[in-house]
Each structure stands twice: as C-alpha cells, then as structure tokens.
Design a protein around this motif. Structure first.
Motif, PDB file in Angstrom:
ATOM      1  N   PRO A  96       0.820  -1.060  -0.124  1.00 17.58           N
ATOM      2  CA  PRO A  96       0.648   0.269   0.153  1.00 17.58           C
ATOM      3  C   PRO A  96       1.089   0.563  -0.095  1.00 17.58           C
ATOM      4  N   MET A  97       0.667   2.333  -0.684  1.00 14.25           N
ATOM      5  CA  MET A  97       1.058   3.228  -0.964  1.00 14.25           C
ATOM      6  C   MET A  97       0.383   4.783  -1.326  1.00 14.25           C
ATOM      7  N   THR A  98       0.210   5.464  -0.010  1.00 12.16           N
ATOM      8  CA  THR A  98      -0.908   6.736  -0.234  1.00 12.16           C
ATOM      9  C   THR A  98      -0.099   7.669  -1.518  1.00 12.16           C
ATOM     10  N   ARG A  99      -0.888   8.112  -2.409  1.00 11.34           N
ATOM     11  CA  ARG A  99      -0.859   8.251  -4.055  1.00 11.34           C
ATOM     12  C   ARG A  99      -1.696   9.971  -4.110  1.00 11.34           C
ATOM     13  N   SER A 100      -2.252  10.134  -3.555  1.00 15.91           N
ATOM     14  CA  SER A 100      -3.200  11.357  -3.283  1.00 15.91           C
ATOM     15  C   SER A 100      -3.875  12.001  -4.678  1.00 15.91           C
ATOM     16  N   ARG A 101      -4.304  10.863  -5.359  1.00 14.02           N
ATOM     17  CA  ARG A 101      -4.764  11.067  -6.777  1.00 14.02           C
ATOM     18  C   ARG A 101      -6.215  10.977  -6.282  1.00 14.02           C
ATOM     19  N   ALA A 102      -7.051  10.555  -5.578  1.00 12.30           N
ATOM     20  CA  ALA A 102      -8.804  11.020  -5.631  1.00 12.30           C
ATOM     21  C   ALA A 102      -9.121  12.151  -5.205  1.00 12.30           C
ATOM     22  N   THR A 103      -9.479  12.685  -6.140  1.00 13.99           N
ATOM     23  CA  THR A 103     -10.031  14.108  -6.403  1.00 13.99           C
ATOM     24  C   THR A 103     -10.934  14.241  -5.487  1.00 13.99           C
ATOM     25  N   GLY A 104     -11.617  15.237  -3.952  1.00 16.89           N
ATOM     26  CA  GLY A 104     -12.688  14.640  -3.682  1.00 16.89           C
ATOM     27  C   GLY A 104     -13.130  13.759  -3.283  1.00 16.89           C
ATOM     28  N   ASN A 105     -11.986  13.250  -2.289  1.00 20.94           N
ATOM     29  CA  ASN A 105     -12.205  11.786  -1.815  1.00 20.94           C
ATOM     30  C   ASN A 105     -12.651  10.995  -2.013  1.00 20.94           C
ATOM     31  N   LEU A 106     -12.350  10.083  -3.743  1.00 17.76           N
ATOM     32  CA  LEU A 106     -13.579   9.837  -4.703  1.00 17.76           C
ATOM     33  C   LEU A 106     -12.440   9.050  -5.749  1.00 17.76           C
ATOM     34  N   PRO A 107     -11.967   7.967  -5.681  1.00 20.18           N
ATOM     35  CA  PRO A 107     -11.741   6.576  -6.423  1.00 20.18           C
ATOM     36  C   PRO A 107     -12.382   7.128  -8.021  1.00 20.18           C
ATOM     37  N   ASN A 108     -10.978   6.975  -8.727  1.00 22.09           N
ATOM     38  CA  ASN A 108     -11.403   7.975 -10.119  1.00 22.09           C
ATOM     39  C   ASN A 108     -10.674   6.994 -11.131  1.00 22.09           C
ATOM     40  N   GLU A 109     -11.366   7.138 -12.088  1.00 22.66           N
ATOM     41  CA  GLU A 109     -10.422   6.369 -13.664  1.00 22.66           C
ATOM     42  C   GLU A 109      -8.896   6.490 -13.679  1.00 22.66           C
ATOM     43  N   LEU A 110      -8.441   7.066 -13.081  1.00 26.07           N
ATOM     44  CA  LEU A 110      -7.163   7.609 -13.345  1.00 26.07           C
ATOM     45  C   LEU A 110      -6.141   6.523 -12.373  1.00 26.07           C
ATOM     46  N   MET A 111      -6.977   6.603 -11.475  1.00 25.22           N
ATOM     47  CA  MET A 111      -6.508   5.924 -10.592  1.00 25.22           C
ATOM     48  C   MET A 111      -6.837   3.908 -10.783  1.00 25.22           C
ATOM     49  N   ALA A 112      -7.910   3.762 -11.426  1.00 22.15           N
ATOM     50  CA  ALA A 112      -8.224   2.814 -11.850  1.00 22.15           C
ATOM     51  C   ALA A 112      -7.004   1.760 -12.556  1.00 22.15           C
ATOM     52  N   THR A 113      -6.551   3.224 -13.949  1.00 19.61           N
ATOM     53  CA  THR A 113      -5.117   3.127 -14.938  1.00 19.61           C
ATOM     54  C   THR A 113      -4.088   2.391 -14.205  1.00 19.61           C
ATOM     55  N   TYR A 114      -3.965   3.319 -13.094  1.00 19.70           N
ATOM     56  CA  TYR A 114      -2.692   3.155 -12.311  1.00 19.70           C
ATOM     57  C   TYR A 114      -2.164   1.438 -11.565  1.00 19.70           C
ATOM     58  N   TYR A 115      -3.632   0.821 -10.855  1.00 17.51           N
ATOM     59  CA  TYR A 115      -3.867  -0.194 -10.458  1.00 17.51           C
ATOM     60  C   TYR A 115      -3.523  -1.208 -11.139  1.00 17.51           C
ATOM     61  N   ALA A 116      -4.325  -0.659 -12.351  1.00 18.18           N
ATOM     62  CA  ALA A 116      -4.121  -1.908 -13.533  1.00 18.18           C
ATOM     63  C   ALA A 116      -2.902  -2.172 -14.281  1.00 18.18           C
ATOM     64  N   GLN A 117      -2.621  -1.371 -14.268  1.00 11.95           N
ATOM     65  CA  GLN A 117      -0.822  -1.123 -14.739  1.00 11.95           C
ATOM     66  C   GLN A 117      -0.400  -2.251 -13.962  1.00 11.95           C
ATOM     67  N   ARG A 118       0.093  -2.451 -12.928  1.00 13.57           N
ATOM     68  CA  ARG A 118      -0.041  -2.654 -11.527  1.00 13.57           C
ATOM     69  C   ARG A 118      -0.053  -4.413 -10.864  1.00 13.57           C
TER      70      ARG A 118
END
Length: 357
Positions: A23-45
């Motif tokens: 687990p690593m904090t990355r602070s990309r959840a604008t408005g504290n909402l998970p988003n498409e950007l985060m989905a891409t990040y985790y899918a890549q890994r």
C-alpha cells in the motif's frame, strides 16, 4: 525451485504468484473519490498476485491527508468498482487498506465541521501538508469517548461491507505508521484509564474488537492487518521494548484465534529477531514481509519460510511492469519524488514500460 513467480495457496488466499504490491498513499483521489486515473494506475501494476491499495478512510474523520480516498459513500463504492474490475481482469487479487489517520491530520483536510480524533487529546508533533494552507501543525485531536469508539468500530464494519460491494477480495487494517489503531497501542499517545487504556491487553482491545466485528460481517478470511513493531513514524515515541514485544505476541495469538487471512509486517531496523519469530510461530496463516527487499532476499525469505509472501512498494510505484522486470532481472525506473503526492498523471501512470535495447 524458486517460489516468487509460482502460484501461491494458503488458507483462503489463492494468488497467481508470491508477489504483493504494498500500500502506498498517492493522493490522486480528488474529492476523496476513486477515479479512472486510479483504475489505470492499479491495472498497470496487476502483475502482482495481490495488490493492497493505498490507505482508504472508513469515515470522514479519518481523512487526515489531502486527496486520499474513502469507502463510506455510495459514490466511493462505485468509483472503487472501476479499480477492482480492472485488476481482476488481469487475474490479480486486491485488498483495500482501511486507514483511519486519527490524530495525524488537520481540519483543513477534513470536511467542514469534522475534527481529527485520537485515543487521547495529545497533539502529534510535526507538520502536515494541506492543499489550502500549505504546511500546518497537526490539529489537536478530540479524545474519543466510549460512544465515539463504538462509532469507529461501526465505521470500520460499514467500510468493510462497502469494500465487498465494490468488488474487493478483502480488507487490510492499517495498524502501523502511527495512525489510529497504532495510536491506541502506544502508552505515550494513549493515556486512557478505561478499558481501552492502561496495560497492553487493554490498549490492544480496539484492534481486536474491530477485527472481530469485521469478521462477523464479511468473514475472517477477508481480513489482513499491517503492523510495524517498534516503528516511530508519526510521532510514535518509543516505550519499553519488552512491552512492545509482548504487545505483538498477544496480538498475533489473538488474531490467529480469529483466523484472519494474513499479517503484513512492514519491517524496520529496530525490530529484534525474537519479535519476528514470535509473530511467525504464533500466527499460522500467511505472513507478508515488506521493506528493503531485493529479488534475491525476497526469494530467500520465501525459501526459508520467514515469509509466505513478499511485498514491494517503491519498485511498483515507478515501474508499472515491476513484476515482469523482476522476473527478467532487468533495470528499474527511478522514483520521481517530486510527484509522489501531486494531483494528475505525471509521476503516476506515465512511468515507461521496459523495452529491450
């Protein structure tokens, strides 16, 4: 035979390999909402057999840092579904790390009218970043009442149910890094005189009650917990070494009785060998080791059964294809530290894949 890239099965965990993304904090959840950007990040890994997400708050009061995600609203559940769907498509499992930051926070990072809480009203030393005010001293926490503790437990249970609804394979309780659960363990932070303070049994009570309640709601096989004994992160001042050792002995034995899926150890140089050994012998299910591992040392930990799984953080952070690079023994991207917690794609999903020259 090497284990790292072989399938893993122990208890309820069945993974395509022995490799865990930490687990690593990355602070990309604008408005504290998970988003498409985060989905891409985790899918890549998703070369990892198991991914543990960044710390995610079970309630508004646990949002100590800017732009960290939550799992307490319907919109957050829907956002996380994009992440779990993307990861599962590549055959990986994913656990949601539940992180209540407790006294490590500032009111500027919380919704209006919400204040940081802790086992006591002891302010953490140091400063924390806020988007609106820059660096600020930690806010003074509100000491949790017994009713407040009951609410915290209920919030963790609700968050765990939401995690299952969002498609996660389980949840990891963040009991390290000086956040709320570890705050209750430390007598320098927890000066309570009720059933949640005093001796190590009482200070361990909240962790065990939360775990029991979540197990009743979603099953013990869907629970992991992260510990880092002797760590001094987030103003966790040291206390008696034998008492620390006995605290994690007690927790390991009680968590073993509950039958949770794993204990995830974030190692540090101050952990004595005897503490590793007592956790390993007291807890029969999966042990994950993390921090400072190389391909070679990770494999050795698996071979000598010090660990059942091995976790990497920084390697996955800068290398979306880290699992493949590790298996092929090729060079790794370096980390761009300037973009660790900044919003946007840079330093997040734009790290290059390896291409042979």
């Amino acid at each position: 035979m090497k284990k790292l890239f072989k399938p893993f099965e122990k208890g309820s965990l069945k993974l395509k390999n022995h490799l865990v993304m930490a687990p690593m904090t990355r602070s990309r959840a604008t408005g504290n909402l998970p988003n498409e950007l985060m989905a891409t990040y985790y899918a890549q890994r998703s070369g990892a057999g198991l991914i543990v997400t960044e710390g995610t708050s079970p309630s508004p009061e646990g949002l100590g840092y800017p732009r960290i995600p939550g799992i307490y609203s319907a919109k957050q559940v829907e956002g996380w579904k994009k992440v779990t769907d993307a990861v599962h498509q590549n055959g990986s499992k994913i656990f949601l790390q539940l992180m209540h930051t407790g006294r490590i926070g500032h009111v500027a990072n919380l919704p209006d009218g919400v204040q940081p809480v802790g086992p006591s009203d002891i302010q953490a030393s140091g400063e924390i970043f806020t988007d609106s005010l820059g660096m600020q001293s930690h806010s003074v926490p509100v000491a949790l009442t017994l009713e407040g503790i009951a609410r915290v437990i209920a919030d963790f249970v609700n968050a765990s149910k939401n995690a299952v609804l969002a498609g996660f394979d389980g949840v990891e309780l963040h009991g390290a890094n000086g956040y709320l659960l570890e705050q209750f363990l430390n007598p320098n932070v927890n000066n309570r005189t009720d059933q949640y303070g005093g001796n190590l049994i009482k200070r361990s009570r909240l962790i065990l009650e939360i775990t029991q309640a979540i197990a009743a709601a979603i099953g013990p096989d869907k629970i992991g917990i992260r510990f880092s004994p002797f760590s001094q992160l987030s103003d966790q001042k040291p206390y008696d070494k034998e008492e620390v050792h006995q605290t994690y002995t007690h927790l390991s034995r009680e968590l073993d009785k509950l039958g949770i899926a794993y204990i995830h150890l974030s190692t540090n140089p101050d952990i004595p060998e005897e503490t590793y050994k007592v956790i390993r012998t007291s807890f029969k299910n999966t042990i994950i080791l993390c921090n400072g591992l190389t391909h070679e040392t990770a494999e050795q930990k698996l071979q000598d059964s010090t660990a059942d799984l091995v976790a990497f953080g920084r390697g996955f952070l800068a290398n979306p294809d880290f699992a493949s690079r590790l298996e092929r023994n090729v060079s790794l991207n370096g980390v761009d530290f300037s973009t660790l917690y900044s919003p946007g794609q840079q330093g997040y999903i734009d790290y290059p894949l390896y291409t042979s020259k």
